[in-house]
Scaffold this motif. Structure first.
Motif, PDB file in Angstrom:
ATOM      1  N   VAL A  43       0.840  -1.200   0.000  1.00 57.67           N
ATOM      2  CA  VAL A  43       0.000   0.000   0.000  1.00 57.67           C
ATOM      3  C   VAL A  43       0.874   1.249   0.000  1.00 57.67           C
ATOM      4  O   VAL A  43       2.076   1.178   0.248  1.00 57.67           O
ATOM      5  CB  VAL A  43      -0.959   0.030   1.215  1.00 57.67           C
ATOM      6  N   ALA A  44       0.247   2.373  -0.238  1.00 61.32           N
ATOM      7  CA  ALA A  44       0.955   3.657  -0.229  1.00 61.32           C
ATOM      8  C   ALA A  44       1.407   3.988   1.190  1.00 61.32           C
ATOM      9  O   ALA A  44       0.651   3.836   2.150  1.00 61.32           O
ATOM     10  CB  ALA A  44       0.060   4.756  -0.768  1.00 61.32           C
ATOM     11  N   SER A  45       2.633   4.450   1.295  1.00 62.98           N
ATOM     12  CA  SER A  45       3.189   4.857   2.583  1.00 62.98           C
ATOM     13  C   SER A  45       2.527   6.151   3.056  1.00 62.98           C
ATOM     14  O   SER A  45       2.169   7.017   2.245  1.00 62.98           O
ATOM     15  CB  SER A  45       4.696   5.083   2.429  1.00 62.98           C
ATOM     16  N   GLU A  46       2.362   6.266   4.354  1.00 68.32           N
ATOM     17  CA  GLU A  46       1.811   7.498   4.922  1.00 68.32           C
ATOM     18  C   GLU A  46       2.717   8.698   4.651  1.00 68.32           C
ATOM     19  O   GLU A  46       2.263   9.839   4.667  1.00 68.32           O
ATOM     20  CB  GLU A  46       1.588   7.337   6.431  1.00 68.32           C
ATOM     21  N   TYR A  80     -13.092   2.896  -6.907  1.00 69.18           N
ATOM     22  CA  TYR A  80     -13.004   4.349  -7.064  1.00 69.18           C
ATOM     23  C   TYR A  80     -13.213   5.083  -5.743  1.00 69.18           C
ATOM     24  O   TYR A  80     -12.548   6.074  -5.462  1.00 69.18           O
ATOM     25  CB  TYR A  80     -14.012   4.832  -8.104  1.00 69.18           C
ATOM     26  N   GLU A  81     -14.133   4.602  -4.935  1.00 75.75           N
ATOM     27  CA  GLU A  81     -14.391   5.213  -3.628  1.00 75.75           C
ATOM     28  C   GLU A  81     -13.623   4.468  -2.550  1.00 75.75           C
ATOM     29  O   GLU A  81     -13.605   3.234  -2.583  1.00 75.75           O
ATOM     30  CB  GLU A  81     -15.888   5.195  -3.300  1.00 75.75           C
ATOM     31  N   ARG A  86      -4.214   8.363  -2.239  1.00 77.46           N
ATOM     32  CA  ARG A  86      -3.633   7.299  -1.394  1.00 77.46           C
ATOM     33  C   ARG A  86      -4.341   5.958  -1.630  1.00 77.46           C
ATOM     34  O   ARG A  86      -3.703   4.935  -1.792  1.00 77.46           O
ATOM     35  CB  ARG A  86      -3.685   7.690   0.082  1.00 77.46           C
ATOM     36  N   ASP A  87      -5.673   5.974  -1.680  1.00 68.12           N
ATOM     37  CA  ASP A  87      -6.420   4.737  -1.912  1.00 68.12           C
ATOM     38  C   ASP A  87      -6.207   4.205  -3.324  1.00 68.12           C
ATOM     39  O   ASP A  87      -6.012   3.003  -3.516  1.00 68.12           O
ATOM     40  CB  ASP A  87      -7.913   4.948  -1.643  1.00 68.12           C
ATOM     41  N   VAL A  92      -3.383   0.090  -7.051  1.00 69.43           N
ATOM     42  CA  VAL A  92      -2.533  -0.280  -8.195  1.00 69.43           C
ATOM     43  C   VAL A  92      -1.154  -0.754  -7.740  1.00 69.43           C
ATOM     44  O   VAL A  92      -0.566  -1.629  -8.366  1.00 69.43           O
ATOM     45  CB  VAL A  92      -2.443   0.840  -9.262  1.00 69.43           C
ATOM     46  N   MET A  93      -0.637  -0.200  -6.654  1.00 69.15           N
ATOM     47  CA  MET A  93       0.648  -0.675  -6.123  1.00 69.15           C
ATOM     48  C   MET A  93       0.530  -2.143  -5.711  1.00 69.15           C
ATOM     49  O   MET A  93       1.406  -2.957  -6.000  1.00 69.15           O
ATOM     50  CB  MET A  93       1.078   0.154  -4.913  1.00 69.15           C
TER      51      MET A  93
END
Length: 130
Positions: A43-46, A80-81, A86-87, A92-93
């Protein structure tokens, strides 16, 4: 007239049950996929900035990034929601990470990605984990 009404009523009943069947099947498929998600997600890092996350999305959703199916994070898509960078980047990551074999190096994204052991799936948006 009565025969036409009965035929129309039967057709509508059949259509309703067909629609219900498709809906239930899709829901069960999503629940089944979510139940299989045991492991690690990317996931995306904070710490990642919006600019970095947008860059990750742009690259991952390009031919160069090799991840071409970004429809789940497009308007109307199942992921999408919530409509946040970040979401969207996390989805995609994780897809890229899972497709390439799940090594920690494949989730770094120049410092914008991190691995987690808690399933980030929500609602019908399923983050796979193999």
């Amino acid at each position: 007239m009565v025969a036409e009404t009965r035929t129309m009523s039967r057709s509508l009943t059949f259509f309703f049950f067909l629609l219900l069947s498709v809906s239930v099947t899709a829901t069960l498929r999503n629940l089944s996929r979510a139940a299989e998600n045991k492991g690690v997600w990317c996931v995306a890092s904070e710490k990642a900035t919006d600019e970095q996350l947008q860059s990750d999305i742009d690259w991952l959703c390009s031919d160069e990034g090799g991840f071409r199916d970004c429809t789940p994070i497009s308007p109307g898509g199942v992921c999408y929601e919530p409509n946040t960078l970040r979401d969207h980047a996390s989805y995609v990551m994780n897809s890229y990470y899972q497709e390439l074999g799940r090594t920690k190096a494949q989730c770094t994204f120049s410092g914008t990605g991190t691995t987690v052991h808690t399933d980030p799936s929500h609602g019908a948006c399923v983050y796979v984990s193999y």
